[in-house]
Design a protein around this motif. Sequence first.
Motif, PDB file in Angstrom:
ATOM      1  N   MET A   1      -2.923  -9.130   0.769  1.00 20.06           N
ATOM      2  CA  MET A   1      -3.768 -10.011   1.333  1.00 20.06           C
ATOM      3  C   MET A   1      -3.579 -11.236   0.681  1.00 20.06           C
ATOM      4  O   MET A   1      -3.559 -11.466  -0.713  1.00 20.06           O
ATOM      5  N   ALA A   2      -3.612 -12.274   1.178  1.00 19.05           N
ATOM      6  CA  ALA A   2      -3.441 -13.647   0.648  1.00 19.05           C
ATOM      7  C   ALA A   2      -4.895 -14.139   0.246  1.00 19.05           C
ATOM      8  O   ALA A   2      -5.659 -15.339   0.679  1.00 19.05           O
ATOM      9  N   ALA A   3      -5.598 -13.502  -0.834  1.00 22.01           N
ATOM     10  CA  ALA A   3      -6.791 -13.909  -1.139  1.00 22.01           C
ATOM     11  C   ALA A   3      -6.894 -15.182  -2.080  1.00 22.01           C
ATOM     12  O   ALA A   3      -5.858 -15.592  -2.736  1.00 22.01           O
ATOM     13  N   ASP A   4      -7.939 -15.864  -2.200  1.00 18.68           N
ATOM     14  CA  ASP A   4      -8.000 -17.108  -2.615  1.00 18.68           C
ATOM     15  C   ASP A   4      -8.487 -16.705  -4.183  1.00 18.68           C
ATOM     16  O   ASP A   4      -8.689 -17.547  -5.075  1.00 18.68           O
ATOM     17  N   THR A   5      -9.137 -15.327  -4.545  1.00 17.51           N
ATOM     18  CA  THR A   5      -9.709 -14.898  -5.622  1.00 17.51           C
ATOM     19  C   THR A   5      -8.823 -14.013  -6.240  1.00 17.51           C
ATOM     20  O   THR A   5      -8.591 -12.914  -5.381  1.00 17.51           O
ATOM     21  N   VAL A   6      -8.671 -13.686  -7.473  1.00 15.85           N
ATOM     22  CA  VAL A   6      -8.045 -12.616  -8.046  1.00 15.85           C
ATOM     23  C   VAL A   6      -9.574 -12.035  -8.914  1.00 15.85           C
ATOM     24  O   VAL A   6      -9.756 -12.710  -9.603  1.00 15.85           O
ATOM     25  N   LYS A   7      -9.485 -10.633  -8.420  1.00 11.80           N
ATOM     26  CA  LYS A   7     -10.731  -9.816  -9.218  1.00 11.80           C
ATOM     27  C   LYS A   7      -9.871  -9.288 -10.218  1.00 11.80           C
ATOM     28  O   LYS A   7      -9.137  -8.356  -9.963  1.00 11.80           O
ATOM     29  N   VAL A   8     -10.761  -9.121 -11.305  1.00 12.69           N
ATOM     30  CA  VAL A   8     -10.345  -8.445 -12.977  1.00 12.69           C
ATOM     31  C   VAL A   8     -11.688  -7.684 -13.180  1.00 12.69           C
ATOM     32  O   VAL A   8     -12.954  -8.142 -13.073  1.00 12.69           O
ATOM     33  N   GLY A   9     -11.203  -6.340 -12.952  1.00 13.34           N
ATOM     34  CA  GLY A   9     -12.409  -5.425 -13.428  1.00 13.34           C
ATOM     35  C   GLY A   9     -12.321  -5.135 -15.162  1.00 13.34           C
ATOM     36  O   GLY A   9     -11.481  -4.840 -15.766  1.00 13.34           O
ATOM     37  N   VAL A  10     -13.422  -5.331 -15.701  1.00  8.27           N
ATOM     38  CA  VAL A  10     -13.489  -5.124 -16.854  1.00  8.27           C
ATOM     39  C   VAL A  10     -14.246  -3.945 -17.547  1.00  8.27           C
ATOM     40  O   VAL A  10     -15.570  -3.815 -17.182  1.00  8.27           O
ATOM     41  N   VAL A  11     -13.910  -2.951 -17.895  1.00  5.34           N
ATOM     42  CA  VAL A  11     -14.575  -1.682 -18.190  1.00  5.34           C
ATOM     43  C   VAL A  11     -14.734  -1.527 -19.618  1.00  5.34           C
ATOM     44  O   VAL A  11     -13.647  -1.257 -20.453  1.00  5.34           O
ATOM     45  N   ILE A  12     -15.710  -1.572 -20.235  1.00  7.81           N
ATOM     46  CA  ILE A  12     -16.235  -1.820 -21.454  1.00  7.81           C
ATOM     47  C   ILE A  12     -17.483  -0.878 -22.234  1.00  7.81           C
ATOM     48  O   ILE A  12     -18.154  -0.642 -21.213  1.00  7.81           O
ATOM     49  N   PRO A  13     -17.557  -0.536 -23.241  1.00  6.79           N
ATOM     50  CA  PRO A  13     -18.533   0.318 -23.687  1.00  6.79           C
ATOM     51  C   PRO A  13     -19.992  -0.477 -24.033  1.00  6.79           C
ATOM     52  O   PRO A  13     -19.829  -0.880 -25.464  1.00  6.79           O
ATOM     53  N   LEU A  14     -20.684  -0.909 -23.252  1.00  6.55           N
ATOM     54  CA  LEU A  14     -21.823  -1.648 -23.697  1.00  6.55           C
ATOM     55  C   LEU A  14     -22.924  -0.913 -24.241  1.00  6.55           C
ATOM     56  O   LEU A  14     -23.816  -1.309 -24.789  1.00  6.55           O
ATOM     57  N   THR A  15     -22.831   0.525 -24.035  1.00 10.45           N
ATOM     58  CA  THR A  15     -23.795   1.485 -24.626  1.00 10.45           C
ATOM     59  C   THR A  15     -22.878   2.650 -25.053  1.00 10.45           C
ATOM     60  O   THR A  15     -21.861   2.654 -24.795  1.00 10.45           O
ATOM     61  N   GLY A  16     -23.513   3.448 -25.901  1.00 10.60           N
ATOM     62  CA  GLY A  16     -23.088   4.790 -26.602  1.00 10.60           C
ATOM     63  C   GLY A  16     -22.184   4.416 -27.857  1.00 10.60           C
ATOM     64  O   GLY A  16     -22.541   3.266 -28.388  1.00 10.60           O
ATOM     65  N   GLY A  17     -21.489   5.200 -28.224  1.00 10.18           N
ATOM     66  CA  GLY A  17     -20.967   5.218 -29.702  1.00 10.18           C
ATOM     67  C   GLY A  17     -20.179   3.906 -30.066  1.00 10.18           C
ATOM     68  O   GLY A  17     -20.229   3.497 -31.221  1.00 10.18           O
ATOM     69  N   PHE A  18     -19.557   3.329 -28.987  1.00  9.89           N
ATOM     70  CA  PHE A  18     -18.654   2.395 -29.436  1.00  9.89           C
ATOM     71  C   PHE A  18     -19.266   0.919 -28.588  1.00  9.89           C
ATOM     72  O   PHE A  18     -18.423  -0.134 -28.471  1.00  9.89           O
ATOM     73  N   GLN A  19     -20.566   0.806 -28.676  1.00 11.09           N
ATOM     74  CA  GLN A  19     -21.107  -0.339 -28.011  1.00 11.09           C
ATOM     75  C   GLN A  19     -20.711  -1.906 -28.738  1.00 11.09           C
ATOM     76  O   GLN A  19     -21.004  -2.552 -28.216  1.00 11.09           O
ATOM     77  N   SER A  20     -20.707  -1.513 -30.258  1.00 15.00           N
ATOM     78  CA  SER A  20     -20.466  -2.818 -30.829  1.00 15.00           C
ATOM     79  C   SER A  20     -19.180  -3.360 -30.122  1.00 15.00           C
ATOM     80  O   SER A  20     -19.071  -4.498 -30.297  1.00 15.00           O
TER      81      SER A  20
END
Length: 387
Positions: A23-42
């Motif tokens: 698809m010739a989209a004008d936007t590139v979407k980037v998924g950011v999967v990170i530990p905001l809670t739990g043992g690695f939240q820092s």
Amino acid sequence: MKRRTVIGGLAMIAMAAASTATMAADTVKVGVVIPLTGGFQSNGRQISAALKTFLATHGETAGGKKVEFIVKDDASAADNALRLSQELVTKDRVSILTGFGNTPAALSVAQLSKRAKIPQVIMVAATSSIMDASPYMLRVSWTVPQMANVIGQWAAKNGTKKFVSIVSDYGPGVDAEAWFDKALTASGGTVAEKLRVPLASPDFSPFLQKAADQKPDALFVFVPTGAGTSFMKQYVERGLDKSGIKVIAMADVTDDDLLNSMGDPALGAITGGPYSTSHDSPENKSFVDAFKKENNGMRPNMVAVAAYDALQLIYKTLDKTQGDATGDTFLAAAKGMTIDSPRGPIFIDPATRDIVQNIYMRKVERVNGELYNTEFETVEKVHDPAH
């Protein structure tokens, strides 16, 4: 039956990703999967702050297209990381996945990355072997062997030869233990005992007592970012600081973000790592100033600089491809990329897709009333010795 269902699901995801790429989209979407809670939240906290800083300083356009970041909290759990990544690809139609605050999270998504041909840009996960799991993986953080190997060589060269190692009992800890031992032994030193501490709710006291009984010159230590405060406190409470047993550790132990809260117990600790807040360069001064401005005076640590550089890599690659985020095109453009990072020059090795960078030996010192990891020796252009 379950395996066939998983493979079928991945095939559908791959088809969805392929149709999205055309698809010739004008936007590139980037998924950011990170530990905001739990043992690695820092880690998640630092990554989130780095993203905010990057957008404030670089804007939302790369390669002639708008870049949209969609942030998801995996709560420090690998199964969540996979589920969220699948949703990001199929529902949100992201072209790139990034984040991954620990090794299990990165590994859980590797087959999705591989089958759907989605670039997976690693911000933190540091176990050496994860890069073998997907040809669409790029790492912009560091590897445990990069640090542990340099620390082992430096320790023996500087006359500290009898060690007890204390590491957290999971992939990076096992990596650190093995590569430090290998480097130290090759340089004439010995590890008298290897101790592994449970990752969940660690109590270091019994392990520190075992270590003290061996009467080593020093302890080699690896714990995840955020756990160093507890370790250094118990090290002092057990009186090991008064016994002459030094701490020579991985950079995670004296995390820049938490260093001031550690107080005097941290003074004198020697660590090896890819970055210090006090790194002396124009790029780092600009980065630290912007980071503090955007995040209420918060200090960036090595997780923050790795996240920032992952975003730099994504933008520079999109500029090179004129906004084309298709897996094979993106990977080809990213391989061999050089970046003038706040930590110093970094390079993506085209053969391994892994980072090449300087590793600094540092000592905790008080400077202008605050604690810093002061760099005193540089080992340049360090590759992952495991590859």
